[in-house]
Design a protein around this motif. Structure first.
Motif, PDB file in Angstrom:
ATOM      1  N   SER A 198       0.849  -1.196   0.000  1.00 44.78           N
ATOM      2  CA  SER A 198       0.000   0.000   0.000  1.00 44.78           C
ATOM      3  C   SER A 198       0.876   1.234   0.000  1.00 44.78           C
ATOM      4  O   SER A 198       2.035   1.204   0.450  1.00 44.78           O
ATOM      5  CB  SER A 198      -0.934   0.004   1.218  1.00 44.78           C
ATOM      6  OG  SER A 198      -0.198   0.138   2.417  1.00 44.78           O
ATOM      7  N   TRP A 199       0.319   2.315  -0.515  1.00 43.18           N
ATOM      8  CA  TRP A 199       1.017   3.592  -0.635  1.00 43.18           C
ATOM      9  C   TRP A 199       0.100   4.713  -0.143  1.00 43.18           C
ATOM     10  O   TRP A 199      -1.144   4.587  -0.230  1.00 43.18           O
ATOM     11  CB  TRP A 199       1.403   3.851  -2.087  1.00 43.18           C
ATOM     12  CG  TRP A 199       2.467   2.957  -2.616  1.00 43.18           C
ATOM     13  CD1 TRP A 199       3.803   3.250  -2.725  1.00 43.18           C
ATOM     14  CD2 TRP A 199       2.324   1.610  -3.098  1.00 43.18           C
ATOM     15  NE1 TRP A 199       4.489   2.176  -3.255  1.00 43.18           N
ATOM     16  CE2 TRP A 199       3.611   1.150  -3.492  1.00 43.18           C
ATOM     17  CE3 TRP A 199       1.248   0.735  -3.234  1.00 43.18           C
ATOM     18  CZ2 TRP A 199       3.831  -0.109  -4.009  1.00 43.18           C
ATOM     19  CZ3 TRP A 199       1.462  -0.533  -3.737  1.00 43.18           C
ATOM     20  CH2 TRP A 199       2.740  -0.955  -4.126  1.00 43.18           C
ATOM     21  N   PRO A 200       0.658   5.803   0.339  1.00 45.54           N
ATOM     22  CA  PRO A 200      -0.193   6.924   0.773  1.00 45.54           C
ATOM     23  C   PRO A 200      -0.854   7.608  -0.419  1.00 45.54           C
ATOM     24  O   PRO A 200      -0.299   7.651  -1.517  1.00 45.54           O
ATOM     25  CB  PRO A 200       0.795   7.855   1.482  1.00 45.54           C
ATOM     26  CG  PRO A 200       2.130   7.536   0.868  1.00 45.54           C
ATOM     27  CD  PRO A 200       2.086   6.061   0.552  1.00 45.54           C
ATOM     28  N   SER A 201      -2.044   8.122  -0.186  1.00 44.32           N
ATOM     29  CA  SER A 201      -2.765   8.870  -1.223  1.00 44.32           C
ATOM     30  C   SER A 201      -3.725   9.827  -0.535  1.00 44.32           C
ATOM     31  O   SER A 201      -3.984   9.697   0.667  1.00 44.32           O
ATOM     32  CB  SER A 201      -3.534   7.911  -2.138  1.00 44.32           C
ATOM     33  OG  SER A 201      -4.777   7.545  -1.560  1.00 44.32           O
ATOM     34  N   PRO A 202      -4.303  10.765  -1.261  1.00 44.10           N
ATOM     35  CA  PRO A 202      -5.304  11.657  -0.657  1.00 44.10           C
ATOM     36  C   PRO A 202      -6.534  10.918  -0.142  1.00 44.10           C
ATOM     37  O   PRO A 202      -7.305  11.481   0.647  1.00 44.10           O
ATOM     38  CB  PRO A 202      -5.667  12.599  -1.821  1.00 44.10           C
ATOM     39  CG  PRO A 202      -4.494  12.552  -2.737  1.00 44.10           C
ATOM     40  CD  PRO A 202      -3.971  11.154  -2.638  1.00 44.10           C
ATOM     41  N   TRP A 203      -6.729   9.673  -0.567  1.00 45.05           N
ATOM     42  CA  TRP A 203      -7.921   8.908  -0.176  1.00 45.05           C
ATOM     43  C   TRP A 203      -7.597   7.831   0.848  1.00 45.05           C
ATOM     44  O   TRP A 203      -8.406   6.963   1.133  1.00 45.05           O
ATOM     45  CB  TRP A 203      -8.525   8.280  -1.443  1.00 45.05           C
ATOM     46  CG  TRP A 203      -8.504   9.277  -2.553  1.00 45.05           C
ATOM     47  CD1 TRP A 203      -9.321  10.368  -2.693  1.00 45.05           C
ATOM     48  CD2 TRP A 203      -7.561   9.341  -3.621  1.00 45.05           C
ATOM     49  NE1 TRP A 203      -8.948  11.100  -3.784  1.00 45.05           N
ATOM     50  CE2 TRP A 203      -7.867  10.496  -4.385  1.00 45.05           C
ATOM     51  CE3 TRP A 203      -6.482   8.548  -4.018  1.00 45.05           C
ATOM     52  CZ2 TRP A 203      -7.134  10.863  -5.519  1.00 45.05           C
ATOM     53  CZ3 TRP A 203      -5.750   8.913  -5.138  1.00 45.05           C
ATOM     54  CH2 TRP A 203      -6.074  10.055  -5.871  1.00 45.05           C
ATOM     55  N   GLY A 204      -6.384   7.884   1.385  1.00 51.82           N
ATOM     56  CA  GLY A 204      -5.937   6.908   2.358  1.00 51.82           C
ATOM     57  C   GLY A 204      -4.958   5.929   1.734  1.00 51.82           C
ATOM     58  O   GLY A 204      -4.751   5.907   0.513  1.00 51.82           O
ATOM     59  N   ARG A 205      -4.334   5.102   2.560  1.00 54.32           N
ATOM     60  CA  ARG A 205      -3.380   4.126   2.041  1.00 54.32           C
ATOM     61  C   ARG A 205      -4.101   3.122   1.145  1.00 54.32           C
ATOM     62  O   ARG A 205      -5.239   2.727   1.402  1.00 54.32           O
ATOM     63  CB  ARG A 205      -2.674   3.393   3.178  1.00 54.32           C
ATOM     64  CG  ARG A 205      -1.707   4.268   3.967  1.00 54.32           C
ATOM     65  CD  ARG A 205      -0.766   3.427   4.811  1.00 54.32           C
ATOM     66  NE  ARG A 205       0.172   2.685   3.987  1.00 54.32           N
ATOM     67  CZ  ARG A 205       1.339   3.156   3.537  1.00 54.32           C
ATOM     68  NH1 ARG A 205       1.697   4.401   3.817  1.00 54.32           N
ATOM     69  NH2 ARG A 205       2.145   2.408   2.814  1.00 54.32           N
ATOM     70  N   GLY A 206      -3.413   2.703   0.092  1.00 57.49           N
ATOM     71  CA  GLY A 206      -4.001   1.741  -0.830  1.00 57.49           C
ATOM     72  C   GLY A 206      -3.035   1.448  -1.965  1.00 57.49           C
ATOM     73  O   GLY A 206      -1.837   1.716  -1.866  1.00 57.49           O
ATOM     74  N   ARG A 207      -3.584   0.931  -3.022  1.00 58.92           N
ATOM     75  CA  ARG A 207      -2.770   0.596  -4.187  1.00 58.92           C
ATOM     76  C   ARG A 207      -3.581   0.852  -5.453  1.00 58.92           C
ATOM     77  O   ARG A 207      -4.824   0.934  -5.411  1.00 58.92           O
ATOM     78  CB  ARG A 207      -2.305  -0.858  -4.125  1.00 58.92           C
ATOM     79  CG  ARG A 207      -3.417  -1.874  -3.982  1.00 58.92           C
ATOM     80  CD  ARG A 207      -2.844  -3.260  -3.694  1.00 58.92           C
ATOM     81  NE  ARG A 207      -3.857  -4.199  -3.274  1.00 58.92           N
ATOM     82  CZ  ARG A 207      -4.614  -4.924  -4.085  1.00 58.92           C
ATOM     83  NH1 ARG A 207      -4.459  -4.789  -5.399  1.00 58.92           N
ATOM     84  NH2 ARG A 207      -5.510  -5.767  -3.616  1.00 58.92           N
TER      85      ARG A 207
END
Length: 479
Positions: A198-207
């Motif tokens: 998973s990676w950080p994003s504006p929508w929360g951690r995910g992929r």
């Protein structure tokens, strides 16, 4: 003659008009490295390798980008089954992919980006789609982001479908979607999944979702608009349809032409890892000459289905006929090369009717069946020249044939085959010796004698060999 290509989007044969004169940019979708590559995967590599070779022979500068999808639901599931990290699992089969297309003489792409190396570009593209009103974060707090297919009226243009006539995929998760046909751009991190996936994003951690990967990587390395996008016909929908929609919706012109090769089937079914009806490249090339396997994959037109069924008389006959064809080619080359002086190519090609016919076939939507027929006509004419002792005609036909083989990637004197021949001569002996050591290593591991197992591996590494542990056992390759 202008090169003409069947465009899957318009379903017409069109003259190739490139965005930049004298250059061709090509993106084709690489493998999701979840398991060993089979002939169905590698046919695409061979098709696009021949396309690249022909365009370069025709005077174009060609840039080829082919991605590797190294993060995916199936990679996570299969790595968990094996009890290894997902990135180790993916890298194991990425190496197998490289070995497979090298074993069939495919040139490496100009660049081969991995999906995991381009998450920032994907996040940026998703943010653009949300800003433009074509994507939305799921309202259920999952962290998922979806493309809104109803917001893009042209959705379905590549596959010739209308949104209202489409059914959602049987395995699609409807959770958090406005429309069941909306597809995932970002997948929120779920409990139980590795944190490293998973990676950080504006929508929360995910992929990232599968489709957004290719749009982001194609855009980074080929620009917002490029010439040819392709892959297997099974990718046209939904993968390429979704790529096209999200790219255009983000304001990117994307591909000018779409090129799709047909399936390799087994007993009439698409060769598929999920069906289990696969023929691993590494296994087929143990039984048949790799050049014959390449010939088997390129001789039919790229839009024609190829049937492959191990043990089937028709398939076995086709591969054996491919080996006989390679034998006829090599027999002529061996005899003619003795009478042709090095560096005497001269102007042997352009005014030779066989070469003109070959070029006309290749310029007509990569017409390899016609081009193969011309190749053997040139070999017959060359054999007649050999029988008559006509040195000029021997020379002309020899260089015509070798030039055709360069385009097909079948010239035995090319570096990619010469290097393999040197290794192949020693492979049976080395294989037995290395196999004995690998068996000793396996016994040590079963006995939990890790020091002995590591010592054997280090010895092999010191000899220039790489050992890769796979679900089918340890494999070796030359560094």
């Amino acid at each position: 003659m202008t090169f003409r290509l069947y465009d899957s989007a318009t379903r017409t044969v069109r003259d190739l008009v490139t965005l930049e004169e004298g250059r061709v940019s090509i993106y084709h979708c690489g493998l999701t490295v979840q398991s060993s590559p089979h002939l169905g995967h590698i046919r695409k590599e061979v098709v696009f390798d021949v396309l690249r070779r022909w365009l370069e022979h025709s005077g174009y500068q060609v840039r080829v980008v082919a991605n590797v999808t190294d993060i995916d639901d199936k990679i996570l599931a299969k790595s968990a089954e094996r009890g290894v990290e997902w990135f180790e699992h993916a890298y194991t089969f990425e190496r197998e992919l490289h070995e497979a297309y090298a074993s069939l003489g495919c040139l490496p792409p100009s660049y081969e980006p991995r999906a995991t190396g381009h998450v920032p570009e994907m996040v940026e593209l998703i943010a653009t789609l949300i800003k433009r009103g074509h994507a939305y974060p799921a309202a259920d707090g999952s962290g998922d982001v979806y493309f809104d297919v109803q917001s893009w009226p042209a959705y379905g243009e590549l596959s010739g479908q209308k949104i209202d006539e489409m059914a959602p995929a049987e395995d699609a998760d409807p959770r958090g979607k406005r429309d069941p046909r909306d597809f995932a751009l970002w997948k929120g991190h779920k409990p139980g999944e590795p944190e490293t996936a998973s990676w950080p994003s504006p929508w929360g951690r995910g992929r990232p979702g599968w489709h957004i990967e290719c749009s982001a990587m194609a855009g980074k390395y080929l620009g917002d608009a490029f010439d040819i996008h392709g892959g297997g016909i099974d990718l046209r929908f939904p993968h390429h349809e979704n790529e096209l929609a999200q790219s255009r919706a983000a304001g990117r012109p994307f591909a000018t032409y779409w090129m799709h090769n047909a399936w390799v089937t087994m007993s009439g079914e698409k060769m598929s890892k999920s069906l289990g009806n696969t023929a691993k490249v590494s296994e087929v090339t143990k039984t048949y000459d790799p050049r014959a396997v390449r010939y088997f994959l390129l001789a039919p037109h790229y839009r024609s289905t190829i049937e492959f069924s191990p043990g089937d008389d028709a398939t076995r006959g086709s591969l054996e006929e491919a080996e006989r064809a390679i034998g006829r080619i090599d027999s002529f080359l061996d005899r003619a090369s003795e009478q042709v002086a090095e560096g005497s190519r001269g102007d042997a090609l352009m005014d030779l009717p066989h070469w003109q016919a070959f070029a006309a076939a290749m310029d007509d939507d990569l017409g390899t069946p016609g081009a193969v027929a011309v190749l053997f006509e040139a070999i017959r004419a060359g054999n007649q020249a050999l029988a008559g002792g006509d040195q000029e005609q021997i020379r002309r036909h020899y260089f015509a044939v070798t030039s055709m083989l360069d385009v097909f990637g079948l010239n035995p004197g090319a570096p990619e085959w010469a290097a393999q021949s040197a290794v192949d001569d020693l492979t049976p002996v080395v294989d037995k010796l290395v196999g004995a050591l690998l068996e000793q290593r396996a016994e040590a591991r079963r006995a939990k004698d890790w020091a002995a197992a590591d010592a054997i591996r280090d010895t092999l590494a010191g000899a220039g060999l790489t050992i890769t542990d796979t679900p089918d056992g340890a494999r070796w390759s030359v560094n």
